[in-house]
Design a protein around this motif. Structure first.
Motif, PDB file in Angstrom:
ATOM      1  N   GLN A  30      -4.406  -5.535   3.214  1.00 47.59           N
ATOM      2  CA  GLN A  30      -3.811  -5.202   1.926  1.00 47.59           C
ATOM      3  C   GLN A  30      -4.872  -5.096   0.831  1.00 47.59           C
ATOM      4  O   GLN A  30      -4.805  -4.209  -0.032  1.00 47.59           O
ATOM      5  CB  GLN A  30      -2.776  -6.270   1.546  1.00 47.59           C
ATOM      6  CG  GLN A  30      -1.521  -6.260   2.399  1.00 47.59           C
ATOM      7  CD  GLN A  30      -0.412  -7.065   1.753  1.00 47.59           C
ATOM      8  OE1 GLN A  30      -0.026  -6.817   0.619  1.00 47.59           O
ATOM      9  NE2 GLN A  30       0.094  -8.052   2.487  1.00 47.59           N
ATOM     10  N   THR A  33      -6.742  -1.822   1.011  1.00 46.74           N
ATOM     11  CA  THR A  33      -5.919  -0.704   0.546  1.00 46.74           C
ATOM     12  C   THR A  33      -5.876  -0.664  -0.975  1.00 46.74           C
ATOM     13  O   THR A  33      -5.938   0.412  -1.592  1.00 46.74           O
ATOM     14  CB  THR A  33      -4.495  -0.822   1.104  1.00 46.74           C
ATOM     15  OG1 THR A  33      -4.551  -0.804   2.536  1.00 46.74           O
ATOM     16  CG2 THR A  33      -3.616   0.321   0.628  1.00 46.74           C
ATOM     17  N   ARG A  34      -5.790  -1.828  -1.585  1.00 39.57           N
ATOM     18  CA  ARG A  34      -5.643  -1.893  -3.044  1.00 39.57           C
ATOM     19  C   ARG A  34      -6.966  -1.772  -3.787  1.00 39.57           C
ATOM     20  O   ARG A  34      -6.998  -1.376  -4.945  1.00 39.57           O
ATOM     21  CB  ARG A  34      -4.978  -3.211  -3.439  1.00 39.57           C
ATOM     22  CG  ARG A  34      -3.579  -3.360  -2.876  1.00 39.57           C
ATOM     23  CD  ARG A  34      -2.966  -4.649  -3.358  1.00 39.57           C
ATOM     24  NE  ARG A  34      -1.742  -4.962  -2.627  1.00 39.57           N
ATOM     25  CZ  ARG A  34      -0.952  -5.977  -2.904  1.00 39.57           C
ATOM     26  NH1 ARG A  34      -1.255  -6.786  -3.906  1.00 39.57           N
ATOM     27  NH2 ARG A  34       0.133  -6.205  -2.198  1.00 39.57           N
ATOM     28  N   THR A  36      -8.805  -4.045  -5.106  1.00 37.25           N
ATOM     29  CA  THR A  36      -8.763  -4.881  -6.303  1.00 37.25           C
ATOM     30  C   THR A  36      -9.799  -5.992  -6.176  1.00 37.25           C
ATOM     31  O   THR A  36      -9.842  -6.689  -5.168  1.00 37.25           O
ATOM     32  CB  THR A  36      -7.369  -5.497  -6.489  1.00 37.25           C
ATOM     33  OG1 THR A  36      -6.411  -4.448  -6.616  1.00 37.25           O
ATOM     34  CG2 THR A  36      -7.320  -6.365  -7.727  1.00 37.25           C
ATOM     35  N   ALA A 259       2.613  -6.336  -5.036  1.00 36.48           N
ATOM     36  CA  ALA A 259       2.803  -4.928  -4.689  1.00 36.48           C
ATOM     37  C   ALA A 259       4.048  -4.351  -5.351  1.00 36.48           C
ATOM     38  O   ALA A 259       4.130  -3.138  -5.593  1.00 36.48           O
ATOM     39  CB  ALA A 259       2.890  -4.768  -3.172  1.00 36.48           C
TER      40      ALA A 259
END
Length: 472
Positions: A30, A33-34, A36, A259
């Motif tokens: 995750q 993908t982000r 961040t 999300a």
């Protein structure tokens, strides 16, 4: 759950079985993908005690933050050392960082999440610096998440009560030596009550939400996500945890909530930092891993005054391999005696290091305190400045430097050694991070051990010094 000293093994065995799925791989996916970046504001250097291969900055100018946000690392630390300053100064510092970080994020297009990392035994400027950080970021978060569990140091939160391991027992945090800290003392062990206490009743304990261990272990990430999504705007939520798996399961649920658009500001200990950054634990470092020279003596600087540090220091003093340089605290606080005390300590330290002897510079063990928080912080500052002056006066490059105590290790790194950016290599024993100093520092490439005052059993300091010895 009782607020008495209790068997650690019994308490942990009575908990529900851990959530069966390993969530860390999912967390890593995750995060990739982000894209961040995790930014950790560390109120002393000990927040790096669970991570590895991440940078630590001692400055937070807009230019420095822009450069770091463009770096490929998944996270970085900002060493604020805010626990050593007054609430007013801590608030100003956090507001400035929040404002600069917001602008740096805008310039680079790099999304961030922010962790306010503080003490696993609940000492620090809460809620003041978290409020100021939020104001600087210009964001009304859905909730503050309070997560002080720190497994590497034996800190567990169970039924909202925060515990500290002492041997084979768990002691409620409010009953420990740390709760009697002259600057940041408290009474409550129940974290809901602790929030009410620290906010002087502005936030009532009944208004504080909680994610329980049962929620995490029986409901898993979906249950966590549902609870976090239902939190009232601008609320405070306690997160219980008694294992790394608990934190990983919780974080998977947290990412699900984020999300969906939820935004949280974290007030945590060090264990959560590693998990939120999606990092696997790294095996404990050996002395040979660090490429230390076999020549020269180590410099050990002990400023922490908590009883645990004193016990560890006394255990080390039984070893014949160390030269001892005691510094009188009363002399450091006396303007008429200060310079002479520093000069004497520098001369003895230089002489021992020149002879390639491991040398320990330590303050006398009595606690000197006043009635007001500001007075105690001022006393601590003068003592720290004295230790910095001694380190600055040392003319021989040590094999490595070990600093005992969070504030001590911070001021020595920044003011004594001129560190602006260092890399966290890993841990030499659980909860004790190792840095490699940057090229701008006084000793480029030097190994620097940040040994928290409240971490480790009786022989921990002895173990580290032996592990780092010339006969690796």
């Amino acid at each position: 759950m009782t607020q008495k000293r209790i068997s650690r093994d019994q308490v942990l065995s009575d908990l529900p079985p851990e959530w069966p799925e390993d969530a860390l791989a999912n967390i890593q996916g995750q995060l990739q993908t982000r894209a961040t970046k995790v930014v950790v504001l560390d109120d002393d250097p000990t927040g790096t005690q669970t991570v590895h291969d991440l940078p630590v900055l001692t400055q937070w100018s807009l230019e420095a933050l822009i450069e770091e946000l463009r770096d490929r690392s998944p996270a970085f630390f900002l060493l604020t050392n805010s626990r050593s300053v007054t609430l007013e100064d801590a608030r100003a510092m956090n507001f400035e960082i929040g404002r600069n970080l917001k602008e740096a994020s805008r310039v680079t297009g790099q999304k961030t999440v922010v962790i306010s990392r503080s003490d696993s035994t609940l000492r620090g400027h809460f809620p003041g610096e978290v409020e100021a950080l939020s104001e600087g970021l210009g964001e009304r978060f859905d909730a503050w998440l309070v997560i002080p569990a720190f497994m590497e140091g034996g800190r567990y939160t169970i039924d909202d009560i925060h515990y500290v391991s002492e041997g084979n027992f768990l002691v409620p945090a409010g009953k420990t030596e740390f709760a009697r800290d002259p600057a940041f003392g408290y009474k409550a062990s129940n974290l809901r009550e602790w929030v009410e206490e620290k906010t002087s009743g502005r936030i009532l304990s009944k208004a504080v939400a909680s994610v329980s261990i049962a929620d995490i272990r029986r409901g898993g990430p979906e249950r966590v996500a549902a609870l976090l999504s239902d939190l009232k705007k601008c609320s405070v939520c306690i997160v219980n945890a008694a294992s790394d798996r608990d934190l990983e399961t919780f974080t998977k649920g947290l990412l699900l909530a984020e999300a969906s658009g939820k935004r949280f500001l974290y007030r945590t200990a060090a264990s959560f930092v590693r998990v939120r950054a999606g990092m696997h634990p790294k095996p404990i470092l050996t002395g040979s891993d660090l490429g230390l020279s076999k020549a020269g003596g180590a410099l050990i600087v002990v400023g922490s005054y908590v009883p645990r540090t004193t016990s560890q220091l006394n255990a080390l003093r039984k070893q014949n391999r160390v030269v001892w340089v005691e510094v009188d605290v009363k002399a450091l606080l006396d303007d008429n005696r200060r310079l002479e005390a520093v000069k004497d300590a520098v001369e003895r330290t230089n002489r021992a290091l020149h002879q390639e002897r491991d040398t320990a510079v330590f303050t006398t063990r009595e606690v000197t305190s006043g009635k007001e928080i500001e007075t105690n912080l001022s006393i601590g500052k003068k003592i720290s400045e004295g230790l910095v002056s001694i380190v600055k006066g040392v003319s021989t490059r040590p094999r490595y430097i070990l600093a005992k105590g969070g504030i001590t290790s911070s001021v020595i790194a920044t003011h004594g050694l001129g560190v602006k950016r260092a890399m966290v290599l890993g841990q030499v024993v659980p909860g004790v991070p190792v840095w490699q100093l940057g090229p701008e520092s006084r000793h480029p490439g030097l190994i620097y051990i940040v040994f928290p005052g409240n971490v480790g059993e009786l022989q921990a300091l002895v173990e580290v010094v032996k592990k780092m010895g010339p006969d690796l």
